[in-house]
Design a protein around this motif. Structure first.
Motif, mmCIF file in Angstrom:
data_model
loop_
_atom_site.group_PDB
_atom_site.id
_atom_site.type_symbol
_atom_site.label_atom_id
_atom_site.label_comp_id
_atom_site.label_asym_id
_atom_site.label_seq_id
_atom_site.Cartn_x
_atom_site.Cartn_y
_atom_site.Cartn_z
ATOM 1 N N ILE A 50 0.743 -1.013 -0.220
ATOM 2 C CA ILE A 50 -0.058 -0.444 -0.330
ATOM 3 C C ILE A 50 0.503 0.830 0.340
ATOM 4 N N GLY A 51 0.850 2.200 -0.947
ATOM 5 C CA GLY A 51 1.287 3.745 -0.531
ATOM 6 C C GLY A 51 1.589 3.920 0.227
ATOM 7 N N LYS A 52 2.741 4.936 0.692
ATOM 8 C CA LYS A 52 2.729 5.488 1.763
ATOM 9 C C LYS A 52 1.937 7.064 2.199
ATOM 10 N N GLY A 53 1.132 7.081 1.203
ATOM 11 C CA GLY A 53 0.617 8.501 1.298
ATOM 12 C C GLY A 53 -0.903 7.983 2.270
ATOM 13 N N LEU A 54 -1.264 7.008 1.106
ATOM 14 C CA LEU A 54 -3.031 6.038 1.738
ATOM 15 C C LEU A 54 -2.243 5.569 3.128
ATOM 16 N N ARG A 55 -1.455 4.837 3.751
ATOM 17 C CA ARG A 55 -0.485 4.208 4.981
ATOM 18 C C ARG A 55 -0.923 4.957 5.979
ATOM 19 N N ALA A 56 -0.343 6.346 5.972
ATOM 20 C CA ALA A 56 -0.148 7.589 6.579
ATOM 21 C C ALA A 56 -1.730 7.799 7.007
ATOM 22 N N GLN A 57 -2.719 8.219 5.954
ATOM 23 C CA GLN A 57 -3.835 8.515 6.785
ATOM 24 C C GLN A 57 -4.940 6.911 7.111
ATOM 25 N N LEU A 58 -4.121 5.858 7.265
ATOM 26 C CA LEU A 58 -5.303 5.097 7.246
ATOM 27 C C LEU A 58 -4.840 5.370 9.101
ATOM 28 N N ALA A 59 -3.450 5.009 9.340
ATOM 29 C CA ALA A 59 -2.198 5.442 10.351
ATOM 30 C C ALA A 59 -3.263 6.529 11.505
#
Length: 407
Positions: free
Chosen positions: A69-78
């Protein structure tokens, strides 16, 4: 200014909002989470599949480990969610290897201190069985059951049911490529990880039908936790109207807490019998979807000295079950503080078993497991019930205050 005065005058800190966990969510539930953070609808199905694999197959606890999963989406999820599991507030280990975990669920609201429930892991040579709870407390008040002395607080959510298996796999080191937490018990002889689940913990599963159904869908999904429905058993005290839908919608194995062959005695032992008597219960069993010799119903029969253990009752049990593909589990009564019952003598249990066996039914005597830590059948009851009662009182007071303010 006096520092203590300044400190007292300072405004109270706002409580830190708890990020909801994605662990335990169904596929639609994960889709809703992705929608919350703006993931386009056409992309969600793929992202749900990725999350599902990372959460349930690999058991990850950090979004940053989800490398597909892309870093941007990972950050949003976190930022919006967590991957937290319930807190293990106590772990007891029996002399026979049985483990009982007391789990505290995250608070459901500002006045909720979090539900506390128990689940039990039973290691055997050929399997590892996890006994999970479906409710906080129980509403059935079966007189021989310790759990029945604890009043019902609420149903567990789908997420809270699934989380019990997730905790067990975490504590047993049963996720691939993950280091078990400190103090975890990792079976070293093979074949003792969680291979079977029984809904025989706290609560009546069929009074939490939707939550149990959705949890089974998560647990049995072959892209994640991958426990086949033939390895999942739902035990009921006899909620007759839900037995057929259980077979149609869940397709699991069925167990019936029978314990008596006469309505007058079963009315006492299992008060639900007053609503759904033995005749109606057995008719629901005869028409259980998928019933066959390969998918037999297990009838559980707790052996109570001088109460339900005579030769005549063994023969009547055989007569009642005629024509039903069945196995009869004889359960030596597991004592608990304050009970008025005693376990049948071993010779009496063997004689009862012999009568049933000669009639053509498998009648294994269940070996008591975890008795010394009150983890055996019928013994589960939260050791922090008083704490839970205080939390419940706070919640009720809060609801009363809200109602009063509305008027």
């Amino acid at each position: 200014m006096n520092p203590s005065v300044a400190q007292a005058a300072a405004p109270a800190a706002e409580p830190v909002a708890r990020r909801p966990s994605l662990v335990g969510r169904t596929r639609p539930g994960l889709g809703e989470a992705l929608a919350e953070i703006g993931v386009p609808e056409k992309e969600r199905r793929m992202r749900v599949g990725q999350l599902w694999n990372w959460i349930y197959h690999y058991g990850v606890r950090d979004f940053q480990e989800m490398t597909t999963i892309g870093k941007g989406l990972r950050a949003q999820l976190a930022e919006r969610f967590s991957l937290d599991l319930p807190e293990v507030t106590a772990e007891q280990v029996s002399s026979d290897g049985t483990r009982k975990w007391l789990l505290r669920m995250p608070p459901a609201g500002p006045r909720d201190r979090g539900a506390e429930i128990e689940c039990v892991y039973i290691p055997e040579v050929d399997r590892g069985t996890l006994c999970v709870s479906s409710q906080v407390g129980c509403t059935l008040t079966c007189t021989f059951c310790h759990t029945g002395t604890q009043r019902l607080v609420r149903n567990l959510t789908t997420e809270e049911i699934v989380a019990q298996l997730m905790v067990a796999r975490e504590r047993l080191g049963d996720f691939p490529n993950r280091t078990p937490p400190e103090g975890a018990f990792v079976p070293g002889d093979g074949g003792r990880f969680v291979s079977n689940i029984v809904f025989m913990g706290m609560g009546e599963p069929l009074y939490n039908f939707d939550g149990v159904r959705d949890a089974i869908a998560v647990i049995s999904d072959d892209q994640g936790l991958s426990l086949g429905r033939r390895r999942i058993t739902v035990s009921t005290s006899g909620v007759v109207p839900q037995i057929g839908p259980l077979g149609d919608e869940m397709g699991t194995m069925l167990a019936i807490s029978l314990h008596a062959v006469r309505d007058d005695l079963r009315n006492e032992l299992v008060p639900l019998n007053r609503k759904y008597p033995i005749k109606d219960l057995l008719e629901a069993c005869r028409t259980y979807p998928g019933l066959s010799n390969a998918k037999r119903i297990t009838f559980e029969y707790v052996m109570l000295k001088g109460v339900n253990d005579s030769d005549a009752e063994a023969r009547e049990l055989v007569r009642l079950l005629k024509g039903i593909p069945a196995k009869i589990n004889l359960i030596p009564f597991n004592p608990w503080p304050g009970t008025r019952y005693e376990c049948s003598d071993w010779e009496r249990i063997e004689r009862f078993s012999e009568i049933v066996f000669k009639a053509g039914y498998a009648s294994p005597v269940r070996t008591p497991r975890g008795r010394d830590i009150l983890a055996a059948c019928g013994q589960l009851k939260s050791e922090t019930e008083k704490l839970s009662a205080r939390a419940r009182l706070m919640l009720e007071q809060g609801e009363a205050e809200t109602a009063a303010a509305a008027h």
